[in-house]
Design an enzyme around this catalytic site. Structure first.
Site, PDB file in Angstrom:
ATOM      1  N   ARG A  76      12.690 -49.774   2.727  1.00  0.00           N
ATOM      2  CA  ARG A  76      12.122 -48.485   2.298  1.00  0.00           C
ATOM      3  C   ARG A  76      12.830 -47.342   3.021  1.00  0.00           C
ATOM      4  NH1 ARG A  76       7.548 -47.025   5.908  1.00  0.00           N
ATOM      5  NH2 ARG A  76       7.326 -48.650   7.460  1.00  0.00           N
ATOM      6  N   TYR A 121      10.996 -41.159  21.563  1.00  0.00           N
ATOM      7  CA  TYR A 121      11.869 -41.281  20.390  1.00  0.00           C
ATOM      8  C   TYR A 121      13.245 -40.655  20.673  1.00  0.00           C
ATOM      9  CZ  TYR A 121      13.276 -40.653  15.458  1.00  0.00           C
ATOM     10  OH  TYR A 121      13.941 -40.672  14.257  1.00  0.00           O
TER      11      TYR A 121
HETATM   12  N1  NAP Z   1      12.791 -39.556   8.308  1.00  0.00           N
HETATM   13  C1  NAP Z   1      13.425 -38.752   9.142  1.00  0.00           C
HETATM   14  O1  NAP Z   1      13.247 -37.526   9.125  1.00  0.00           O
HETATM   15  C2  NAP Z   1      14.422 -39.315  10.123  1.00  0.00           C
HETATM   16  C3  NAP Z   1      15.203 -38.410  10.836  1.00  0.00           C
HETATM   17  C4  NAP Z   1      16.143 -38.885  11.736  1.00  0.00           C
HETATM   18  C5  NAP Z   1      16.285 -40.232  11.927  1.00  0.00           C
HETATM   19  N2  NAP Z   1      15.501 -41.099  11.233  1.00  0.00           N
HETATM   20  C6  NAP Z   1      15.697 -42.530  11.494  1.00  0.00           C
HETATM   21  O2  NAP Z   1      16.045 -43.194  10.311  1.00  0.00           O
HETATM   22  C7  NAP Z   1      15.615 -44.551  10.373  1.00  0.00           C
HETATM   23  C8  NAP Z   1      14.797 -44.863   9.132  1.00  0.00           C
HETATM   24  O3  NAP Z   1      13.674 -43.986   9.126  1.00  0.00           O
HETATM   25  P1  NAP Z   1      12.779 -43.709   7.829  1.00  0.00           P
HETATM   26  O4  NAP Z   1      12.500 -42.244   7.827  1.00  0.00           O
HETATM   27  O5  NAP Z   1      13.361 -44.359   6.637  1.00  0.00           O
HETATM   28  O6  NAP Z   1      11.451 -44.441   8.315  1.00  0.00           O
HETATM   29  P2  NAP Z   1      10.346 -45.296   7.541  1.00  0.00           P
HETATM   30  O7  NAP Z   1      10.258 -44.872   6.138  1.00  0.00           O
HETATM   31  O8  NAP Z   1       9.155 -45.226   8.424  1.00  0.00           O
HETATM   32  O9  NAP Z   1      10.978 -46.776   7.602  1.00  0.00           O
HETATM   33  C9  NAP Z   1      11.152 -47.417   8.829  1.00  0.00           C
HETATM   34  C10 NAP Z   1      11.859 -48.724   8.590  1.00  0.00           C
HETATM   35  O10 NAP Z   1      12.049 -49.367   9.857  1.00  0.00           O
HETATM   36  C11 NAP Z   1      11.489 -50.661   9.790  1.00  0.00           C
HETATM   37  N3  NAP Z   1      10.993 -51.104  11.086  1.00  0.00           N
HETATM   38  C12 NAP Z   1      10.187 -50.454  11.942  1.00  0.00           C
HETATM   39  N4  NAP Z   1       9.941 -51.203  13.034  1.00  0.00           N
HETATM   40  C13 NAP Z   1      10.605 -52.371  12.853  1.00  0.00           C
HETATM   41  C14 NAP Z   1      10.749 -53.547  13.601  1.00  0.00           C
HETATM   42  N5  NAP Z   1      10.136 -53.729  14.791  1.00  0.00           N
HETATM   43  N6  NAP Z   1      11.511 -54.548  13.102  1.00  0.00           N
HETATM   44  C15 NAP Z   1      12.118 -54.404  11.918  1.00  0.00           C
HETATM   45  N7  NAP Z   1      12.029 -53.319  11.137  1.00  0.00           N
HETATM   46  C16 NAP Z   1      11.272 -52.311  11.610  1.00  0.00           C
HETATM   47  C17 NAP Z   1      10.369 -50.546   8.783  1.00  0.00           C
HETATM   48  O11 NAP Z   1      10.019 -51.823   8.321  1.00  0.00           O
HETATM   49  P3  NAP Z   1       8.547 -52.119   7.717  1.00  0.00           P
HETATM   50  O12 NAP Z   1       8.559 -51.672   6.284  1.00  0.00           O
HETATM   51  O13 NAP Z   1       8.411 -53.571   7.871  1.00  0.00           O
HETATM   52  O14 NAP Z   1       7.574 -51.322   8.547  1.00  0.00           O
HETATM   53  C18 NAP Z   1      11.031 -49.669   7.743  1.00  0.00           C
HETATM   54  O15 NAP Z   1      11.882 -50.415   6.937  1.00  0.00           O
HETATM   55  C19 NAP Z   1      14.817 -44.687  11.671  1.00  0.00           C
HETATM   56  O16 NAP Z   1      15.634 -45.220  12.674  1.00  0.00           O
HETATM   57  C20 NAP Z   1      14.470 -43.249  11.998  1.00  0.00           C
HETATM   58  O17 NAP Z   1      14.254 -43.048  13.373  1.00  0.00           O
HETATM   59  C21 NAP Z   1      14.567 -40.678  10.336  1.00  0.00           C
END
Ligand code: NAP
Length: 232
Positions: free
Chosen positions: A12, A140
């Site tokens: 996702r 974070y």
């Molecule tokens: N959204 C933003 O604004 C933003 C900005 C900068 C950086 N990021 C980074 O981008 C990356 C993706 O974020 P997102 O926004 O797409 O977040 P998200 O929608 O909350 O998705 C998080 C993903 O990480 C997985 N995950 C979390 N903990 C895990 C674990 N212990 N083992 C395996 N998988 C795990 C989740 O799996 P499950 O479905 O199983 O929970 C999910 O697939 C992250 O590293 C985040 O810090 C996001």
């Protein structure tokens, strides 16, 4: 050339957009999830990145089905936001263990096949928060800043083996992770973004797929943040 790609947390959000972008380019893509399964067209592998055995097993499965993994994207991540005075040991360590520890386990499992092949690309998904700091996100931001030092060390270690290691640092992206933020907080962040909007997951994915093919780019930190972190 069709590559075997593995994206952690590719079920996702940003990870799914990254996985779809590689698949659209013709690569064979495995995504890890923690129980939700994977969308059609992607090989779903159950894996929690806090468990080294599960990470090693995920690479073994991807390799068996698609061939040795030559592109890995360490994307899985969590937030547990609170101010320092309320941040207990568990909140600090859970975030570090998932975001930085998970990236370490992922890279460690990926590297042996890449060294054997004398080719490979590792991309870490960091954050603008790791570069400019973010109130309420000290755990974070520390984990995401840690990825930069980790990636640049690996870039030096693995460059002689023709393996590139890079970082993408997204700004505010529309996913479940940022759905948790209040509208006021999101509006405040957007007001500081020169492009005055958040990013789509696909806009982050395009930088990741580019890096995975950029054969003379290593140790780079590419901001995809609408200018929010400019200067770092
Ligand atoms: N959204 C933003 O604004 C933003 C900005 C900068 C950086 N990021 C980074 O981008 C990356 C993706 O974020 P997102 O926004 O797409 O977040 P998200 O929608 O909350 O998705 C998080 C993903 O990480 C997985 N995950 C979390 N903990 C895990 C674990 N212990 N083992 C395996 N998988 C795990 C989740 O799996 P499950 O479905 O199983 O929970 C999910 O697939 C992250 O590293 C985040 O810090 C996001």
């Amino acid at each position: 050339m069709t590559r075997s790609v593995l994206v952690t947390g590719g079920n996702r959000g940003i990870g799914l957009a990254i996985a779809r972008a590689f698949a659209a380019a013709g690569d064979k893509v495995a995504v890890t999830h923690r129980g939700s399964g994977a969308p059609d067209g992607l090989l779903g592998i159950k894996c929690d990145v806090t468990d080294p055995d599960q990470v090693a097993a995920a690479f073994a499965e991807a390799s068996e089905v698609h061939g040795p993994v030559s592109v890995v994207v360490a994307n899985a991540g969590i937030t547990e936001d609170t101010l320092l005075l309320r941040m207990d040991e568990d909140k600090f360590h859970r975030v570090l263990d998932t975001n930085l520890g998970g990236a370490y386990r992922t890279a460690k499992a990926a590297v042996p096949d890449m060294v054997r092949a004398r080719a490979g690309s590792i991309v870490f998904v960091s954050s603008v928060a790791g570069l400019r700091g973010s109130e309420g996100q000290a755990n974070y931001a520390a984990s995401k800043a840690g990825l930069v030092g980790f990636a640049r060390s690996l870039a030096r270690e693995l460059g002689p083996r023709n393996i590139t290691v890079n970082v993408v640092a997204p700004g505010l992206v529309d996913t479940d992770m940022t759905d948790k933020l209040s509208d006021a907080r999101k509006a405040q962040i957007v007001s500081e973004v020169p492009l005055r909007r958040s990013a789509s997951p696909e806009e982050i994915a395009s930088a990741v797929t580019w890096l995975a093919s950029a054969s003379y780019v290593t140790g780079a930190v590419i901001p995809v943040d609408g200018g929010l972190g400019m200067g770092h």
